[in-house]
Write an enzyme that holds these catalytic residues in place. Sequence first.
Site, PDB file in Angstrom:
ATOM      1  N   GLY A  89       0.816  -1.209   0.000  1.00 45.57           N
ATOM      2  CA  GLY A  89       0.000   0.000   0.000  1.00 45.57           C
ATOM      3  C   GLY A  89       0.844   1.251   0.000  1.00 45.57           C
ATOM      4  O   GLY A  89       2.061   1.218  -0.211  1.00 45.57           O
ATOM      5  N   GLU A 179      -0.979   4.875   7.685  1.00 45.24           N
ATOM      6  CA  GLU A 179      -1.841   4.219   6.694  1.00 45.24           C
ATOM      7  C   GLU A 179      -3.065   3.714   7.459  1.00 45.24           C
ATOM      8  O   GLU A 179      -3.284   4.145   8.583  1.00 45.24           O
ATOM      9  CB  GLU A 179      -1.082   3.108   5.935  1.00 45.24           C
ATOM     10  N   MET A 180      -3.858   2.824   6.872  1.00 45.73           N
ATOM     11  CA  MET A 180      -5.136   2.524   7.507  1.00 45.73           C
ATOM     12  C   MET A 180      -5.498   1.035   7.590  1.00 45.73           C
ATOM     13  O   MET A 180      -6.652   0.711   7.879  1.00 45.73           O
ATOM     14  CB  MET A 180      -6.255   3.298   6.780  1.00 45.73           C
ATOM     15  N   GLU A 181      -4.548   0.135   7.368  1.00 46.52           N
ATOM     16  CA  GLU A 181      -4.911  -1.299   7.333  1.00 46.52           C
ATOM     17  C   GLU A 181      -3.990  -2.265   8.071  1.00 46.52           C
ATOM     18  O   GLU A 181      -4.442  -3.335   8.489  1.00 46.52           O
ATOM     19  CB  GLU A 181      -5.012  -1.783   5.861  1.00 46.52           C
ATOM     20  N   ASP A 204       2.817  10.402   0.216  1.00 45.36           N
ATOM     21  CA  ASP A 204       2.525  11.787   0.618  1.00 45.36           C
ATOM     22  C   ASP A 204       3.464  12.180   1.743  1.00 45.36           C
ATOM     23  O   ASP A 204       3.735  11.372   2.626  1.00 45.36           O
ATOM     24  CB  ASP A 204       1.116  11.924   1.213  1.00 45.36           C
TER      25      ASP A 204
HETATM   26  N1  HPA Z   1      -3.330   9.012   5.802  1.00 45.24           N
HETATM   27  C1  HPA Z   1      -3.763   7.755   5.873  1.00 45.24           C
HETATM   28  N2  HPA Z   1      -3.488   6.842   4.965  1.00 45.24           N
HETATM   29  C2  HPA Z   1      -2.731   7.204   3.925  1.00 45.24           C
HETATM   30  C3  HPA Z   1      -2.241   8.502   3.789  1.00 45.24           C
HETATM   31  C4  HPA Z   1      -2.557   9.443   4.793  1.00 45.24           C
HETATM   32  O1  HPA Z   1      -2.159  10.624   4.726  1.00 45.24           O
HETATM   33  N3  HPA Z   1      -1.536   8.555   2.631  1.00 45.24           N
HETATM   34  C5  HPA Z   1      -1.588   7.325   2.076  1.00 45.24           C
HETATM   35  N4  HPA Z   1      -2.314   6.506   2.857  1.00 45.24           N
END
Ligand code: HPA
Length: 236
Positions: A89, A179-181, A204
Amino acid sequence: MSIHISAKKGEIAKVVLQPGDPLRAKYIAENFLEDAKLVSQTRGILYYTGLYKGKEISVGASGMGFPSIGIYSFELFTEYDVETIIRIGTCGAYTTDLKVYDLLNVENAASESTYAKFAWGIEEESISHQGNIFNTINETAKEMSLTAKATNIHSSDIFYRKDPAIPAIATKYNCPAVEMEAFGLFANAKHLGKNAATILTVSDIIPTHENISADQREKALKPMIELALEAGIKSL
Ligand code: HPA
């Protein structure tokens, strides 16, 4: 068939690469695998099984966030006898010490989420990668002359928030990116005794708003995809 995946038993390989985005799964299947077959498209969450260097491997999406990766990784581990999931990811860096395109191999995922506690009674705020695949990724990165930095990650439930400050949990567990997972994947693998790793590309830089543009992404993710495939087939 499981509730959310329509592949037949035996149609998913022991090792699964799991990007968040279904179209990224399609791109990987079409550009990196031979004889790739679409084995599930329930809810548009595409799963493919094919060959990489002659070995069977699957690639399919997790969707975004713990509820989604929680469902797909659980069904893969329990209904399809998957042994190893490698999440691939992107992440956002909290610090300019990281640069866009940097590759990270996640050592521990820290989260404010109650997912692991209420799903499995796992009380820890930080859960490590599971099994040997993290080490396999490190060794494979060296062989490929890639740098995949072992890093802790903040796994967050939140993408948009009011307060721009770095969340306390990220500071507490020394997480330079978010990230979120990963936390949800590691929690499921820990509970089930399976193997799980997460490789991330920094997309980012949060404090400067620098990012990899949409048209650069496919090319940008190639080293991560090849690393995950090479490490994945080694674990078979
Ligand atoms: N936040 C959460 N998940 C992400 C981000 C972020 O800024 N960039 C890519 N995945």
